[in-house]
Design a protein around this motif. Structure first.
Motif: not given
Lengths: 215, 122
Positions: A178-186
């Protein structure tokens, strides 16, 4: 909410669903009760709307509507994933029976788990691998946007654990990763200042991709 | 010939009974499916966009699409349903229980049950 005009398989578009949330009006409301893809779309749009309100509540309401690139990215993925997709076979107790889960139902389940975490919105939720073959190794890729102030590594670890438990309970897939990528920090921008007329009007500022964690 | 039979249709008798009787059977099976613990919704067995004729008929008549479809080919009664499952019970187990409940209801008639889980969660 800005969406493009392409439609889901049922003929409705995210723009129509968004308008329905705003106005309560849609040409065939009965359809919404009978279409799981539209229901999943409405759930995701509601969550995005709530997240938008959370961002706007942090002293930036006067800063403008923003470019919403992060939200557009999420909507682009929704358009791809709000479809039945591939059929995932389930074991049956009788050889004459055929039992399935749709790929769309599992993508929506993954999205709901991610969206349930505070300050988090799911972007891409994909199953990679031959889901139609029982026992085949499957990789889950999930992209999330996180509101600034929520610890990312902790968030990713929590999400991975919850997804592993949920997928083990509700599917018969053999999950290998299970690969989790944080693409945006709002990150809310600083409020506009009279002394600084060039202050950006973005309501949110996406940051560069921050983490990609492997199990 | 294999034909899908939808609830509410009235037609001449088939080898297994009239379409109206099978329509009544579909209504019974809908109740069977809905009574399985964990099933929170039953969706049209055939999505409307997969059946232009069905969609046109619905527009004209205002009829709700069939939630259970039956196909009788003289040897097996094929039953098709699409369901939503809540998160309180494992979705695969619920799907199996639905198939078993339908099969049990139809005994002694042989059946082939097709269950698709199209939504998991509220």
């Amino acid at each position: 909410m800005n969406t493009t005009s392409d439609t889901l398989e049922c003929g409705h578009s995210l723009a129509e669903l968004s308008a329905y949330l705003d106005t309560g009006q849609i040409a065939d409301p009965v359809h919404l009760e009978t279409c799981p893809e539209c229901q999943a779309g409405l759930a995701s749009l509601r969550h995005l709307s709530e997240l938008g309100r959370e961002l706007l509540s942090s002293d930036v309401a006067d800063a403008g509507s923003g470019t919403d690139d992060w939200m557009q990215s999420i909507l682009d993925n929704l358009r791809l994933e709000l479809r039945p997709g591939r059929s995932i076979p389930l074991q049956s107790g009788n050889p004459n029976d055929t039992l399935w889960e749709t790929e769309g139902s599992i993508s929506a389940l993954i999205r709901s788990v991610a969206d349930a975490l505070p300050g988090t919105a799911a972007g891409k939720c994909r199953l990679h691998g031959d889901v139609a073959t029982p026992g085949a190794g499957i990789t889950v890729d999930v992209e999330i946007a996180v509101v600034y102030g929520h610890p990312m590594e902790e968030r990713a670890a929590t999400l991975r654990q919850e997804l592993a438990e949920t997928l083990a309970l509700h599917t018969e897939l053999t999950i290998q990763a299970i690969n989790i990528t944080v693409t945006d920090v709002l990150e809310p921008p600083k409020p506009a200042s009279p002394a600084d007329p060039t202050t950006p009007a973005d309501a949110t500022t996406p940051a560069d991709p921050m983490t990609k964690e492997q199990p | 010939m294999t034909e899908p039979l939808e609830v509410g249709d009235i037609a001449p008798a088939t080898a297994s009974g009239t379409w109206a009787e099978l329509g009544g059977l579909a209504e019974q099976l809908l109740g069977v499916v809905q009574s399985v613990d964990g099933v929170i919704a039953v969706y049209p067995a055939q999505p409307l966009w997969q059946s232009i004729a069905g969609a046109a008929l619905s527009v004209v008549t205002g009829d709700a699409p069939a939630l259970i479809t039956l196909t009788d080919d003289d040897e097996l009664l094929a039953v098709k349903t699409r369901i939503a499952v809540g998160t309180s019970r494992p979705a695969p187990a619920v799907a199996r229980e639905v198939a078993e409940a339908v099969r049990r209801h139809l005994l002694p008639r042989p059946a082939a049950v097709d269950v698709s889980v199209v939504k998991v969660g509220a």
